[in-house]
Design an enzyme around this catalytic site. Structure first.
Site, mmCIF file in Angstrom:
data_model
loop_
_atom_site.group_PDB
_atom_site.id
_atom_site.type_symbol
_atom_site.label_atom_id
_atom_site.label_comp_id
_atom_site.label_asym_id
_atom_site.label_seq_id
_atom_site.Cartn_x
_atom_site.Cartn_y
_atom_site.Cartn_z
ATOM 1 N N CYS A 98 0.882 -1.271 -0.115
ATOM 2 C CA CYS A 98 -0.052 0.012 0.080
ATOM 3 C C CYS A 98 0.812 1.175 0.020
ATOM 4 O O CYS A 98 1.668 1.328 1.011
ATOM 5 C CB CYS A 98 -0.919 0.152 1.183
ATOM 6 S SG CYS A 98 -1.903 1.492 1.627
ATOM 7 N N HIS A 290 -12.395 5.870 -3.011
ATOM 8 C CA HIS A 290 -11.425 5.173 -2.614
ATOM 9 C C HIS A 290 -11.855 3.615 -2.977
ATOM 10 O O HIS A 290 -11.002 2.708 -3.189
ATOM 11 C CB HIS A 290 -11.304 5.145 -1.076
ATOM 12 C CG HIS A 290 -9.777 4.644 -0.597
ATOM 13 N ND1 HIS A 290 -8.604 5.412 -1.149
ATOM 14 C CD2 HIS A 290 -9.489 3.857 0.408
ATOM 15 C CE1 HIS A 290 -7.526 4.825 -0.547
ATOM 16 N NE2 HIS A 290 -8.172 3.950 0.111
HETATM 17 FE FE1 SF4 Z 1 -3.284 1.985 -0.023
HETATM 18 FE FE2 SF4 Z 1 -5.892 2.653 -0.524
HETATM 19 FE FE3 SF4 Z 1 -3.665 3.539 -2.085
HETATM 20 FE FE4 SF4 Z 1 -4.472 0.945 -2.213
HETATM 21 S S1 SF4 Z 1 -5.905 2.934 -2.484
HETATM 22 S S2 SF4 Z 1 -2.661 1.769 -2.084
HETATM 23 S S3 SF4 Z 1 -5.019 0.665 -0.169
HETATM 24 S S4 SF4 Z 1 -4.030 4.010 0.254
HETATM 25 FE FE FE Z 2 -6.734 1.315 1.868
#
Ligand code: SF4
Ligand code: FE
Length: 482
Positions: A98, A290
């Site tokens: 991550c 996200h």
């Molecule tokens: Fe980390 Fe969220 Fe970025 Fe994936 S989307 S690399 S889980 S911060």
């Molecule tokens: Fe995450």
């Protein structure tokens, strides 16, 4: 824009108050458990400075016209949303961890459109404050930790009903020049890789929860903020000599519990304070961005895992077996399906009132729902191909030992022309991704990160337009005329 080295050096000026294994950490930047996650974020700076990745990693700022790191950008079209996914896949491939910078990126885009709409309806001036903050972020090429998840206490109770009112972050005092907040944010990805922290509410709030409807940004080392570092499986291997047993030699991710004890926030850094009717939009949009992100980052990490499984098969002499080939095909199919979902919700994005583009929320939730499942199957197939040695093999110290080392060299050998060490290293990488420290990012984070599976199912139900589908059926069945 900063170079990777400049970014790492800039973190030395941030005086985090952080506890790890019950001790206050003096120098988090060089701590062997913390440093791999800083290296992962540094990769977002390193690649931005490379000609071949310039198009993906950098973009012209919609605010200043200057070239900026894409992680500080407001999406100006579907192409930006698609490039975000491609950038995240690239970083996943390069770090197999991550890389943390997306939580702030997703928070910028969500706060931008919601503050604009809030000002329009309520006559507040949050949007300008937020844009001023973002300008600084772009100018200084900062990492910002987007912070949403509160501890939540008793899940059956609303924030104001909790026995301990601090279990959701809230405003405890209002002063002429700012507000004072108390509470905590849990599972905070990248907390110690970030220069600033951008806080948002965690659920849709009602009138009685108005004190909990708060959003703001502060420097990460503001007085009143304490970080408590999250343990990971096999984390103390990072304290050992050598790079074999950690599996991933350079990179990692981290999470912290972040506690805010009567933190003062000046007015110009407050982006929501009591406007509970806009909390739902902020939560849903941040979550949607996200959930889109996972269609990029997890695919990149999946690429590394599939590559490792294919290598393990080769090193074992099993690469040509038809069932092994079929398992690799299945892994590829699952991984590319996730990518397709990430691209689909990006390609179907649309502009908001502020001009910032938002992903298709239904497809973003479908994307993340698949991410709660497919990486588990990909990991299962990788473990299947790797074989049991992945979890029974001795340590690097034994491998380097003058007496037992040669025995391991001889008896753990696979095909003739592959050094035993290579075989062991690739198995350790698979262990890291499926059971070790990176499993936090690839497996459990796939399940709970950006919201647990049920959170997506609620959104899919809300956005699925079932009434329209019933109407379609009625017309086709002759119950209703078109
Ligand atoms: Fe980390 Fe969220 Fe970025 Fe994936 S989307 S690399 S889980 S911060
Ligand atoms: Fe995450």
């Amino acid at each position: 824009m900063l170079s990777a080295e400049q970014y790492i050096e800039s973190l030395r000026d941030v005086k985090y108050k952080v506890y790890l294994f019950g001790e206050l950490v003096d120098n988090p930047v060089d701590h062997p458990i913390i440093r791999p996650s800083i290296n992962a974020v540094a990769k977002s700076y390193e690649l931005a400075g490379e000609k071949q990745h310039e198009e993906l990693m950098t973009v012209k700022s919609s605010l200043t016209g200057k070239r900026i790191n894409r992680f500080t950008h407001l999406h100006q079209g579907c192409e930006d949303l698609i490039n975000k996914i491609k950038m995240q896949r690239l970083l996943g491939q390069k770090t197999a961890a991550c890389f943390q910078r997306c939580v702030g990126f997703d928070a910028f885009n969500a706060v931008d459109s919601v503050t604009c709409e809030m000002d329009h309806e309520l006559g507040t001036d949050y949007h300008k404050r937020f844009r001023d903050f973002l300008l600084q972020v772009q100018e200084k090429d900062l990492v910002v930790d987007g912070a949403m998840t509160d501890p939540k206490g008793d899940r059956s109770l609303r924030p104001h009903q909790q026995a301990d009112p601090d279990l959701y972050l809230r405003v405890v005092d209002k002063r002429s020049n700012g507000i004072v907040v108390r509470g905590a944010k849990a599972h905070q990805t990248g907390a110690l890789s970030s220069h600033e922290i951008l806080v948002m509410p965690t659920v849709a709030m009602g009138e009685e929860d108005a004190d909990y409807a708060v959003s703001f940004a502060v420097p990460s080392d503001s007085p009143g903020i304490t970080y408590i570092y999250g343990r990971q499986s096999c984390d103390t291997r990072k304290l050992e000599e050598g790079t074999m047993d950690v599996g991933n030699c350079r990179y990692g991710g981290h999470e912290c519990l972040v506690v805010f004890e009567d933190l003062f926030v000046p007015h110009e850094r407050v982006f929501m304070c009591g406007e509970y009717s806009f909390t739902a939009a902020l939560v849903e949009r941040f979550a949607a961005y996200h959930r889109q992100s996972y269609g990029g980052c997890k695919v990149g990490v999946g690429d590394v895992l599939i590559g490792a499984a294919a290598l393990a098969a080769e090193y074992n002499g099993a690469a040509k077996a038809s069932h092994v080939r079929d398992k690799i095909i299945e892994m590829l199919h699952l991984n590319e399906t996730l990518f397709a979902c990430g691209l689909a919700c990006s390609g179907q994005g649309a502009p908001t009132a502020s001009g910032t583009y938002l992903v298709d929320m239904l497809l973003a939730n479908v994307c993340k729902q698949n991410v709660t499942r497919f990486p588990y199957e990909i990991a299962r197939l990788a473990e299947d191909i790797a074989g049991g040695l992945m979890v029974t093999m001795p340590s690097e110290k034994d491998f380097r030992h003058p007496l037992v080392g040669p025995l391991l060299e001889k008896y753990l050998k696979g095909v003739g022309d592959v050094p035993t060490e290579h075989r062991l290293r690739v198995l350790r990488l698979i262990e890291n991704l499926t059971l070790g420290a990176a499993a936090v990012g690839y497996r459990t984070e796939s399940l709970h990160g950006a919201g647990s599976p049920q959170a997506q199912r609620i959104m899919i139900q809300r956005q699925g337009n079932l009434e329209e589908k019933k109407k379609l059926a009625r017309i086709i069945a002759g119950i209703e005329k078109e």
